[in-house]
Design a protein around this motif. Structure first.
Motif, PDB file in Angstrom:
ATOM      1  N   TYR A 153      18.369   5.337   9.414  1.00 13.92           N
ATOM      2  CA  TYR A 153      19.163   5.390   8.188  1.00 13.92           C
ATOM      3  C   TYR A 153      18.371   5.927   6.996  1.00 13.92           C
ATOM      4  CZ  TYR A 153      22.784   2.452  10.352  1.00 13.92           C
ATOM      5  OH  TYR A 153      23.766   1.947  11.163  1.00 13.92           O
ATOM      6  N   MET A 154      17.042   5.933   7.106  1.00 12.06           N
ATOM      7  CA  MET A 154      16.202   6.293   5.967  1.00 12.06           C
ATOM      8  C   MET A 154      15.036   7.169   6.418  1.00 12.06           C
ATOM      9  SD  MET A 154      16.131   2.367   4.617  1.00 12.06           S
ATOM     10  CE  MET A 154      16.398   1.848   6.317  1.00 12.06           C
ATOM     11  N   ILE A 155      14.516   7.956   5.502  1.00 15.18           N
ATOM     12  CA  ILE A 155      13.280   8.713   5.712  1.00 15.18           C
ATOM     13  C   ILE A 155      12.247   8.114   4.757  1.00 15.18           C
ATOM     14  CG2 ILE A 155      12.142  10.950   5.570  1.00 15.18           C
ATOM     15  CD1 ILE A 155      14.251  10.798   7.789  1.00 15.18           C
ATOM     16  N   PRO A 156      11.114   7.621   5.275  1.00 11.31           N
ATOM     17  CA  PRO A 156      10.130   6.981   4.391  1.00 11.31           C
ATOM     18  C   PRO A 156       9.746   7.875   3.218  1.00 11.31           C
ATOM     19  CG  PRO A 156       9.558   6.598   6.677  1.00 11.31           C
ATOM     20  CD  PRO A 156      10.699   7.575   6.685  1.00 11.31           C
ATOM     21  N   MET A 157       9.732   7.275   2.043  1.00 13.78           N
ATOM     22  CA  MET A 157       9.499   8.036   0.816  1.00 13.78           C
ATOM     23  C   MET A 157       8.098   7.798   0.250  1.00 13.78           C
ATOM     24  SD  MET A 157      11.229   7.386  -2.837  1.00 13.78           S
ATOM     25  CE  MET A 157      10.494   8.115  -4.293  1.00 13.78           C
ATOM     26  N   TYR A 158       7.781   6.529  -0.009  1.00  9.57           N
ATOM     27  CA  TYR A 158       6.426   6.207  -0.430  1.00  9.57           C
ATOM     28  C   TYR A 158       6.101   4.767  -0.061  1.00  9.57           C
ATOM     29  CZ  TYR A 158       7.378   3.575  -4.856  1.00  9.57           C
ATOM     30  OH  TYR A 158       7.746   2.659  -5.815  1.00  9.57           O
ATOM     31  N   ASN A 159       4.809   4.507   0.080  1.00 12.80           N
ATOM     32  CA  ASN A 159       4.368   3.177   0.467  1.00 12.80           C
ATOM     33  C   ASN A 159       3.830   2.429  -0.747  1.00 12.80           C
ATOM     34  OD1 ASN A 159       1.245   2.576   0.482  1.00 12.80           O
ATOM     35  ND2 ASN A 159       1.458   4.762   0.975  1.00 12.80           N
ATOM     36  N   TYR A 160       3.948   1.118  -0.687  1.00 14.56           N
ATOM     37  CA  TYR A 160       3.258   0.315  -1.701  1.00 14.56           C
ATOM     38  C   TYR A 160       2.587  -0.909  -1.056  1.00 14.56           C
ATOM     39  CZ  TYR A 160       7.783  -2.306  -2.126  1.00 14.56           C
ATOM     40  OH  TYR A 160       8.951  -3.023  -1.894  1.00 14.56           O
ATOM     41  N   ALA A 161       1.933  -0.652   0.080  1.00  9.87           N
ATOM     42  CA  ALA A 161       1.142  -1.708   0.704  1.00  9.87           C
ATOM     43  C   ALA A 161       0.126  -2.240  -0.304  1.00  9.87           C
ATOM     44  CB  ALA A 161       0.432  -1.167   1.940  1.00  9.87           C
ATOM     45  N   MET A 162      -0.075  -3.545  -0.268  1.00  6.91           N
ATOM     46  CA  MET A 162      -0.915  -4.183  -1.274  1.00  6.91           C
ATOM     47  C   MET A 162      -2.290  -4.540  -0.721  1.00  6.91           C
ATOM     48  SD  MET A 162       1.994  -6.563  -3.117  1.00  6.91           S
ATOM     49  CE  MET A 162       1.109  -6.841  -4.663  1.00  6.91           C
ATOM     50  N   GLY A 163      -3.265  -4.559  -1.604  1.00 11.85           N
ATOM     51  CA  GLY A 163      -4.625  -4.914  -1.239  1.00 11.85           C
ATOM     52  C   GLY A 163      -5.379  -5.403  -2.459  1.00 11.85           C
ATOM     53  N   LEU A 164      -6.673  -5.565  -2.301  1.00 10.91           N
ATOM     54  CA  LEU A 164      -7.527  -6.021  -3.394  1.00 10.91           C
ATOM     55  C   LEU A 164      -8.069  -4.823  -4.165  1.00 10.91           C
ATOM     56  CD1 LEU A 164      -9.345  -7.980  -4.994  1.00 10.91           C
ATOM     57  CD2 LEU A 164     -10.977  -7.874  -3.094  1.00 10.91           C
ATOM     58  N   ILE A 165      -7.700  -4.727  -5.425  1.00 10.92           N
ATOM     59  CA  ILE A 165      -8.234  -3.713  -6.328  1.00 10.92           C
ATOM     60  C   ILE A 165      -9.239  -4.414  -7.237  1.00 10.92           C
ATOM     61  CG2 ILE A 165      -7.679  -2.066  -8.149  1.00 10.92           C
ATOM     62  CD1 ILE A 165      -4.883  -1.812  -6.909  1.00 10.92           C
ATOM     63  N   TYR A 166     -10.450  -3.892  -7.290  1.00 10.60           N
ATOM     64  CA  TYR A 166     -11.497  -4.589  -8.044  1.00 10.60           C
ATOM     65  C   TYR A 166     -12.418  -3.595  -8.741  1.00 10.60           C
ATOM     66  CZ  TYR A 166     -14.861  -3.260  -4.460  1.00 10.60           C
ATOM     67  OH  TYR A 166     -15.676  -2.530  -3.630  1.00 10.60           O
ATOM     68  N   ARG A 167     -13.215  -4.115  -9.667  1.00 11.83           N
ATOM     69  CA  ARG A 167     -14.159  -3.303 -10.418  1.00 11.83           C
ATOM     70  C   ARG A 167     -15.537  -3.355  -9.772  1.00 11.83           C
ATOM     71  NH1 ARG A 167     -13.626  -4.497 -16.720  1.00 11.83           N
ATOM     72  NH2 ARG A 167     -15.639  -3.383 -16.612  1.00 11.83           N
ATOM     73  N   LYS A 168     -16.000  -2.201  -9.329  1.00 14.33           N
ATOM     74  CA  LYS A 168     -17.327  -2.111  -8.706  1.00 14.33           C
ATOM     75  C   LYS A 168     -18.428  -2.467  -9.701  1.00 14.33           C
ATOM     76  CE  LYS A 168     -16.508   2.166  -7.689  1.00 14.33           C
ATOM     77  NZ  LYS A 168     -16.706   3.568  -7.241  1.00 14.33           N
ATOM     78  N   ASP A 169     -18.258  -2.054 -10.948  1.00 18.18           N
ATOM     79  CA  ASP A 169     -19.316  -2.270 -11.932  1.00 18.18           C
ATOM     80  C   ASP A 169     -19.582  -3.745 -12.195  1.00 18.18           C
ATOM     81  OD1 ASP A 169     -16.714  -2.258 -13.171  1.00 18.18           O
ATOM     82  OD2 ASP A 169     -17.716  -2.291 -15.122  1.00 18.18           O
ATOM     83  N   VAL A 170     -18.550  -4.582 -12.025  1.00 14.38           N
ATOM     84  CA  VAL A 170     -18.732  -6.019 -12.239  1.00 14.38           C
ATOM     85  C   VAL A 170     -19.605  -6.608 -11.132  1.00 14.38           C
ATOM     86  CG1 VAL A 170     -17.559  -8.257 -12.392  1.00 14.38           C
ATOM     87  CG2 VAL A 170     -16.575  -6.250 -13.526  1.00 14.38           C
ATOM     88  N   LEU A 171     -19.306  -6.254  -9.891  1.00 12.93           N
ATOM     89  CA  LEU A 171     -20.099  -6.761  -8.773  1.00 12.93           C
ATOM     90  C   LEU A 171     -21.530  -6.220  -8.805  1.00 12.93           C
ATOM     91  CD1 LEU A 171     -17.722  -6.726  -5.660  1.00 12.93           C
ATOM     92  CD2 LEU A 171     -18.217  -8.584  -7.249  1.00 12.93           C
ATOM     93  N   GLU A 172     -21.725  -5.068  -9.441  1.00 11.26           N
ATOM     94  CA  GLU A 172     -23.055  -4.450  -9.488  1.00 11.26           C
ATOM     95  C   GLU A 172     -23.846  -4.822 -10.739  1.00 11.26           C
ATOM     96  OE1 GLU A 172     -21.985  -0.368  -9.195  1.00 11.26           O
ATOM     97  OE2 GLU A 172     -21.363  -0.503  -7.090  1.00 11.26           O
ATOM     98  N   ASP A 173     -23.259  -5.617 -11.618  1.00 13.74           N
ATOM     99  CA  ASP A 173     -23.932  -6.003 -12.856  1.00 13.74           C
ATOM    100  C   ASP A 173     -25.054  -7.003 -12.532  1.00 13.74           C
ATOM    101  OD1 ASP A 173     -24.469  -7.766 -15.223  1.00 13.74           O
ATOM    102  OD2 ASP A 173     -23.015  -6.433 -16.171  1.00 13.74           O
ATOM    103  N   PRO A 174     -26.324  -6.680 -12.855  1.00 15.40           N
ATOM    104  CA  PRO A 174     -27.453  -7.562 -12.519  1.00 15.40           C
ATOM    105  C   PRO A 174     -27.336  -8.963 -13.119  1.00 15.40           C
ATOM    106  CG  PRO A 174     -28.235  -5.384 -13.152  1.00 15.40           C
ATOM    107  CD  PRO A 174     -26.775  -5.425 -13.467  1.00 15.40           C
ATOM    108  N   GLU A 175     -26.827  -9.042 -14.334  1.00 11.86           N
ATOM    109  CA  GLU A 175     -26.701 -10.352 -14.976  1.00 11.86           C
ATOM    110  C   GLU A 175     -25.697 -11.227 -14.242  1.00 11.86           C
ATOM    111  OE1 GLU A 175     -25.638 -12.278 -19.355  1.00 11.86           O
ATOM    112  OE2 GLU A 175     -25.960 -10.119 -19.160  1.00 11.86           O
TER     113      GLU A 175
END
Length: 420
Positions: A127-149
């Motif tokens: 009945y449909m042709i796939p148009m776009y996906n919105y699968a969800m995941g973890l979006i995060y900031r690399k700079d925060v994990l790499e901050d030495p402090e």
């Protein structure tokens, strides 16, 4: 001579007035605006005009249903969310597409099976042709994990190195730590009552090993896995998210993240391209995507469909063939769209522009959708209502989930899916 030119003018005007116009109701998301930019190409090559009526997601279902019930639908094409795929198909509101696909040799084998199963086939009929996906995941900031402090503070508190979380417990712990020890929110959450909270919370449910129903369509949302998922979700909402998150929708969560005020968000994969766009985001170049901590995120997507009562189905199909052609699908992806086809996800130019797209393909292939049946929309409404009551403390978690389970059982029985 004057008569000739006058007749020619009348012919031009008449032809212009008779030109086909396709009216399409579209959600206000980046994919819609990407396609809108490309419409002049379709209009020039076919003479068919396309009018996008762009609205917020919450307004779409209420606008579509009356049109699908009327003798003549004012919309020539539909964007069908996977929430509605079972409802619209079971009601007989959509035109079966096999005859168009077979007649024109339209290749559906290029689509990811997870997308075709979700927004393609219903009970064995396309009945449909796939148009776009919105699968969800973890979006995060690399700079925060790499901050030495931040790394040192985390090491002193937990006696281990800070890292990308691999379980829900680790994710909640990390977000709470960041909120307590930095000027950032741990997670930009979207806990608004209704669809937003259900979309986000479903990731916690699936990653905890839980589900809405078992194989007999008995609701199991209130078992120990559902309770744990909800406890973690509300804990993070209270201690690792902005104070106003209970009223936040996607736009609100995106605003917090794009302004550099949060470490992370559990959200739609296509947000990565938006957050890494320096014209739209203060954290461009610092954002990365990982699978949902725990391994299983929510799959979601839209499909193109033709209403059974559409006035010009051939013109509608012509548009679908164009917008889903390899050329246009690739253009959409290069502009930051959300592909549904193998050959787009793995295209050399696309991967060069967005090196993380193969990871998104894996995400889409392994993510899990909500149950799709006639009453999916009611299921989401019930779940969103009760989760909101639990999040505000108006109901205990167990009572809210028990209410959801009871009402979901009624829906599966009404749909004749419930088995003894």
């Amino acid at each position: 001579m004057r008569k000739f030119w006058f007749a020619l003018l009348l012919l031009v005007i008449s032809t212009s007035l008779m030109a086909t116009t396709l009216n399409v109701l579209m959600e206000d998301v980046p994919e819609t605006h990407i396609i809108k930019k490309l419409l002049p190409e379709f209009e020039a090559s076919t003479g068919i005009k396309v009018n996008f009526e762009i609205v917020q997601y919450g307004d779409m279902h209420a606008k579509l249903v009356p049109q699908l019930l009327s003798p003549n639908c004012q919309y020539d094409l539909l964007q069908v969310d996977n929430y509605w795929a079972g409802e619209f198909s079971a009601a007989g509101w959509l035109e079966p597409l096999e005859k168009y696909v077979e007649r024109d040799g339209f290749d559906i084998s290029v689509y990811l099976p997870s997308m075709l199963n979700m927004v393609g086939y219903y009970n064995g009929t396309l009945y449909m042709i796939p148009m776009y996906n919105y699968a969800m995941g973890l979006i995060y900031r690399k700079d925060v994990l790499e901050d030495p402090e931040i790394q040192n503070m985390y090491r002193r508190k937990y006696g281990k190195e800070i890292a990308i979380p691999r379980s829900l417990d680790e994710y909640v712990e990390l977000c709470k730590f960041i909120q307590e020890n930095t000027n950032l929110y741990g997670s930009a959450m979207q806990a608004q009552r209704g669809d937003p909270i259900v979309m986000e919370w479903s990731n916690y449910l699936f990653s905890s090993g839980g589900d809405y129903y078992d194989e007999k369509w008995h609701s199991i949302i209130n078992n120990e896995k559902g309770i744990k998922a909800t406890q973690l979700y509300i804990d993070l909402l209270k201690h690792g998210a902005p104070k106003g998150a209970l009223s936040f929708n996607l736009d609100d969560a995106y605003r917090i993240m794009s302004q550099g005020k949060a470490f992370s968000m559990i959200s739609y994969n296509w947000m990565v391209a938006q957050l890494n766009d320096p014209e739209k985001s203060k954290i461009a170049g610092k954002v990365a995507l990982e699978p949902m901590p725990g391994g299983v995120g929510l799959n979601g997507g839209w499909g193109w469909a033709i209403p059974r009562n559409a006035p010009d189905k051939e013109a509608s199909w012509k548009f679908i063939k164009w917008v889903e052609s390899f050329k246009v699908a690739k253009q959409r992806a290069l502009l930051g769209g959300a592909p549904t086809r193998f050959d787009i996800f793995t295209d050399e130019d696309v991967v060069k522009a967005f090196p993380y797209y193969p990871k998104i393909m894996w995400l889409v292939m392994t993510a899990k959708p909500v149950p799709e049946f006639q009453y999916s929309s009611q299921m989401i409404e019930i779940t969103g209502r009760e989760l909101s009551l639990a999040a505000t403390g108006e109901k205990s978690i167990s009572k809210a989930l028990d209410t959801i389970a009871k009402e979901l059982d009624k829906l599966s029985k009404l749909a004749k899916l419930w088995k003894k």
